[in-house]
Every structure is written in C-alpha cells, then in structure tokens.
Design an enzyme around this catalytic site. Structure first.
Site, short mmCIF file in Angstrom:
data_model
loop_
_atom_site.label_atom_id
_atom_site.label_comp_id
_atom_site.label_asym_id
_atom_site.label_seq_id
_atom_site.Cartn_x
_atom_site.Cartn_y
_atom_site.Cartn_z
CG HIS A 149 -2.04 -1.12 0.81
ND1 HIS A 149 -1.99 -2.24 1.07
CD2 HIS A 149 -3.34 -0.87 -0.06
CE1 HIS A 149 -2.90 -3.04 0.55
NE2 HIS A 149 -3.77 -2.05 -0.27
CB CYS B 19 -10.12 -1.41 -9.22
SG CYS B 19 -10.27 -2.39 -8.17
C1 PEP Z 1 -6.25 -5.10 -5.37
O1 PEP Z 1 -6.31 -5.82 -4.52
O2 PEP Z 1 -5.76 -5.11 -6.56
C2 PEP Z 1 -6.85 -3.89 -5.08
C3 PEP Z 1 -7.25 -2.94 -5.85
O3 PEP Z 1 -7.44 -3.51 -3.65
P1 PEP Z 1 -6.12 -3.03 -2.81
O4 PEP Z 1 -4.94 -2.81 -3.59
O5 PEP Z 1 -6.41 -1.73 -2.03
O6 PEP Z 1 -5.81 -4.29 -1.81
#
Ligand code: PEP
Ligand code: MG
Length: 590
Positions: free
Chosen positions: A208, A520
């Site tokens: 993240h 996403c």
């Molecule tokens: C993913 O896992 O690709 C996603 C978009 O969610 P995050 O990165 O917030 O876990």
C-alpha cells in the site's frame, strides 16, 4: 521484475556514510518519476539496553518518569476503550489486556527495583518485559505463550512513550525519505509536509505504500539493501523511479542529464493534455472507460482534470490515516457525499473498509500471525458489524443522486456476500421508514481478489451487480507471494499465466451473467497490459487518475478485434517472460 539499468563504472563502494564522492545504488522501481533532493532519514526505533548505571540521585526522577508514562498509557487505553462502539469485541479484549499489563503491580514493582539497582528507565523496562516474555513463552499453556506477543506490544509502546517519540513530519519538506520501511499513515503525513520521494529497504511493488506513492506521483524505489545505513542525513540524491537507480552526491554532468530528462517528462505530460476531451475508445470504436482510484480526497481534483469517467475504486480505509478511531456516520457521510457530488453525474464506486493486512490500522494493534490470510476486508466488516453498518448508512445517504455503488472487499465465499447484502438491505429497510433521500436500488458489487472468488464467480455473479478485479491481491493469493515482501518480488508477477487465466475466467463469468467487470488493481495502469486486458473483455480500467491520459493515448492506437486475437494467443503461453516480450513488442510497433 527489475529493469536492467546500466550502473556507471565509477560507482563507489558503499561502506560507511557521509562520503563525498558520487555513488550508485539499485532497487526496485515502485513509483515512476524522478526526484532530486536531499535525504531525510526516518530512523526505525531501536531500543538497546544500556550497560552503564545511573547515579543514585537520578533514581527518584527515573521512577517518576516510569510512573508518568504508565499514567499516560493508561489514559490512552481508556480513551480508546471509551469509543468501544466502533471496536469489535476482539479488539476490546486486546486493549483491556494491554491495560491490565501496563497496570500490573508485580511487573511495575520489578521495574522500580531495577531502577533502584541503577538501571535507567528504558533498560529497566526492557529487562523486566523480556524476563516476563521468556517465562510466558516457555509456559505449557498455549494461551500464556500467545500472551508473550501482548507483552512485546506493550513493551514497544512503553518505550516509545518514554522517549516521547513523535515523528518530525515538517522537516521532510522537499526531501527524499529514506527508511527501512514506512507505514501508509506516515507516508500520507510526510507527503502532506512536502516530501518528494521515497527509498525503502523493504516493501513490495504492490504494497500500500507503493500504491500510495503512485497516487501521490511521488517517485519511489524499494528493496534497496542497507539504504538507511549507506545514505546519511542531508546527502544529495537523484532517484529514478523508472529504473530503480539512486545516485548519491551526483556530479554536475549527471545532474544536467537528469535536468534534461525531467524537462522532457514535463513536455510529454503537457502534450498529453490535448487528450482530456478525447473519448477513450479503440481504433474500431470500442469504448473503454477510464475510472479513477481515489485514495484521498485530493484525487478527486486529478480525476476531474484528466476527464475520468468516474471513480472505480474509492479506498475508504485510506481516509483513516488521519483518524485514531473509525469516524462516525456523519463524518463518513461528508467524505462520500463530497466524492459523489464532485464527480456527478459519473458513477462512484465506494469500497467498504478493507482493513487488515498491510492496510491502515486504527492505531490498535491486532496480532495475527498471517494477517494477509486473516481478518481482512469483508471478514473484518462482518466481524465488526457496527463498523460495517455505520459505513453502509453513510454511503446510502451519499447515494442521493443515484451515482454511487457499494463494493465489498476480499470476498472469498458466497455466504459473505449474502450476509453483507442482508445487512445492506436491513439498512435500506430502516431508511425507508425515514424521510431520508437515497438510492433504493444502489448497486452492490464485489472485488474479485481471491482464487476462490474466481473459481466461484458464476455463483457470485448471480448475487452481484458488478465485479471489479483487484489484481494486486489476486496476484498475491494466486501465486502465494506476499505483495509487501521485496524478497519475493520475482514471484509476485501479475503477468503470470495463472493470474491472466484467473482474470479471463472472471471476465467470462461476468459476461455470462451480463454484469459489468472492471480491473482496479495496478495491472490496469500497466501500459503493456492494455491490449491484453481489453482483449480479455475488460472495458473499464480503474487506476490513479495521473495515468489516464497515458492510458488513453495507448487505447486510441489499439484495435479491439485484433486485441481479442492477441489475448487468445497470450493465454496459451506458459511463461510471463514470453507474454511480456510480445506485449512490449506491440508497444514498440506503435
Ligand atoms: C487490489 O487488490 O488489486 C486492489 C485494488 O485492492 P487493494 O490494492 O486496495 O488491496
Ligand atoms: Mg485488494
């Protein structure tokens, strides 16, 4: 994967700090761009017990220091517990345990006795807590053995409080952060203070922190071995987030070369401005929607500037960076309404809190041995129903103009979806008895992030209004490679045939059920992936808005019919290297 970079021959050895000569380091590029500035070191708190004894006249003041710190921590825990309506029962019991430990008269008297023997406060705390920990760890009772982790957590908080450790965010203005690792919460605060780049020793490209860095358009290089040891405070740095190259003490000729590159990048960005009003579609008029990933309210502005088709992923847990507890319905309603209103009439997909794993915590340490496989996403929400219900109510209220969708994170089982939908429907029923305006038919969709969700996508599709593939987690869980761990970066590969097959299967299930599907995860913004994803049937890409014009530039040159054939061919290949070779040659042919 590492991009091969030529490291000039004059690289110096990297022992010791504060050298005056130019030198080079290499890491994994995790957020593109170039930053030039001085190093700002974020020291990781290490507590080493001191061997030297304090003098007799210091004993009373050290004991008072300990007593004050205990009182301070006690107040902290009491305050957290006073907001227990926002906490699940497991969290409450952890905090209560911490409070019992911090007030334990036996442990505290032993700490005072150690100080009377001549140890300073830190050494006395470390000595006593380590002793207690080893006794717990050797216990035959499983529960007591597990309690040794609580002791460790309390010890760390105790020591940090003793030292009044408050990060100095403001001094990071215009500086490049250098750290062993950095928490998402700290990164948000350093960015707000004006930091311009990041170097870390640990972390994965899909962690993240990396995602946030990309959202901030902040160049970042991770996995730089011994960076915090080699780079000294104030050292002049150039970081190249395209290649992973770090130059310290850069000489004039390199500086000039990078000045030219920076101005070329700026020119290229400006030239893309002409595409803001151009429709995002392939050569043969197949429409591809470009949606924004919203990690903070500032991203709305970028989404508007780049002409996004809406928000495909609002990471609501990111908004918790500034909170020490989950805010009430009113505060959350303010966030969601602002996004919905400013992007209206475009759709806004609000993902419910994906708390857990390497995400934003609430300042409440929950110990899990395997957090990525633990109480995360929808599991956390169903375990903490008050948190979920409060959020759903806030989202429903923000849906008044009917451009809001609810998305559930980390679904791995249909019962989670059914239970969550029941809770949402109960909120809707309750709202219908009031005079509140909201969207009665608000769409509810899910993230496809686990192999289980892919393999049961046909069933899940019957209960979902839409799918969105989270390739960051889907890659992690398909390949059993931690997205936050630089040691397994080479295994964490979103172009791996297994991950591509997963995407294709999910797309087929969505098509069969007649529901929309988007991506996403970070793969959506990867320029090489675009024809492949389009060819697999994905017609919505959700990425940081800063990438939209570059992606549109690419989409405008793609032929949809040809991309379907290309995807079919690539899905037959057994190695991601071969797949990437083909995709990169496609870019070069343009
Ligand atoms: C993913 O896992 O690709 C996603 C978009 O969610 P995050 O990165 O917030 O876990
Ligand atoms: Mg995810």
């Amino acid at each position: 994967m590492l991009t091969e970079t030529h490291i000039p021959d004059n690289s110096t050895t990297v022992n010791g700090k504060n050298r005056n000569t130019q030198g080079f380091l290499k890491g994994i590029p995790s957020s593109s761009g170039i930053a030039v500035g001085n190093a700002f070191l974020i020291e990781t708190e290490t507590f080493i017990p001191s061997d030297s004894k304090i003098s007799a006249d210091m004993i009373e003041s050290e004991i008072t220091r300990i007593k004050n710190t205990i009182e301070h921590l006690n107040n902290d825990y009491t305050e957290v517990l006073s907001n227990s309506q926002f906490l699940g029962s497991s969290v409450i019991s952890i905090i209560e345990t911490y409070q019992l430990i911090i007030n334990d008269t036996f442990i505290n008297n032993n700490i005072f006795n150690r100080i009377r023997e001549g140890y300073d406060s830190e050494s006395a705390v470390i000595g006593e807590y380590e002793l207690q920990k080893s006794m717990f760890r050797n216990s035959k009772d499983q529960l007591l053995r597990e309690r040794s982790i609580d002791l460790d957590n309390v010890k760390r908080r105790f020591l940090a409080a003793l030292r009044h450790h408050i990060p100095d965010y403001e001094s990071a203005k215009d500086k490049i952060l250098v750290a062993l690792t950095i928490s998402p919460t700290d990164l948000v605060k350093y960015k707000e203070a004006g930091a311009i780049g990041i170097i870390t020793e640990m972390g994965g490209i899909a962690s993240h922190v990396s995602i946030l860095a990309r959202s901030f358009e902040m160049p970042a290089i991770i996995g730089v071995k011994d960076a915090a040891k080699i780079i000294s405070v104030g050292l002049g740095l150039i970081i190249d987030g395209f290649t992973g190259l770090i130059i310290y003490n850069p000489d004039l000729s390199i500086r000039k070369r990078y000045d030219v590159r920076i101005s070329d990048i700026e020119k290229h960005k400006k030239s893309l401005g002409r595409l803001v009003k151009v429709k995002s579609e392939t050569l043969d008029k197949h429409r591809i929607k470009l949606l924004a990933n919203i990690d903070r309210l500032d991203d709305i502005k970028s989404a508007l500037i780049t002409g996004s088709d809406g928000a495909g992923l609002v990471r609501t847990e990111s908004f918790l960076a500034h909170c020490d507890k989950i805010p009430d319905e009113e505060v959350q309603y303010g966030w969601y309404r602002e996004i919905a209103d400013r992007l209206y009439p475009n759709p806004v997909t609000i993902r419910c809190f994906d708390i857990g794993s390497d995400k934003f915590s609430l300042g409440i340490p929950i110990h899990e041995n395997n957090p990525a496989l633990g109480l995360r996403g929808i599991r956390f929400l169903l375990y903490n129903r008050d948190v979920f219900t409060t959020q759903i109510k806030a989202i429903l209220r923000a849906s008044v103009n009917k451009n809001v969708k609810i998305m559930l994170p980390m679904v791995s089982d249909i019962h989670e979806l059914i239970t969550a939908k029941k809770i949402i429907n109960d909120c809707i029923t309750a709202f219908n008895k009031t005079d509140l305006f909201f969207d009665n038919n608000i769409p509810v969709g899910i993230m496809i992030e686990t192999p289980s969700a892919v393999l049961t996508a046909d069933y899940l599709a019957k209960e979902s209004d839409f799918f969105s593939i989270g390739t960051n987690d889907l890659t992690q869980y398909t390949l059993a490679a931690d997205r936050t761990n630089d040691l397994v970066t080479e295994f964490y590969d979103s172009f791996h045939p297994s991950v591509l097959k997963m995407i294709s299967m999910a797309a087929q299930s969505a098509k069969k059920a007649g529901i929309p599907i988007s991506i996403c995860g970070e793969l959506a913004g990867h320029a090489a992936a675009t024809p492949l994803l389009i060819g697999m049937g994905i017609s919505e890409l959700s990425t940081p808005p800063a990438l939209h014009l570059e992606l549109k530039n690419r989409i405008l040159k793609i032929n949809y019919q040809e991309s379907k054939i290309l995807a079919g061919r690539l899905l037959q290949m057994s190695s991601s290297d071969d797949i990437l070779k083909v995709l990169e040659s496609e870019i070069n042919d343009e």
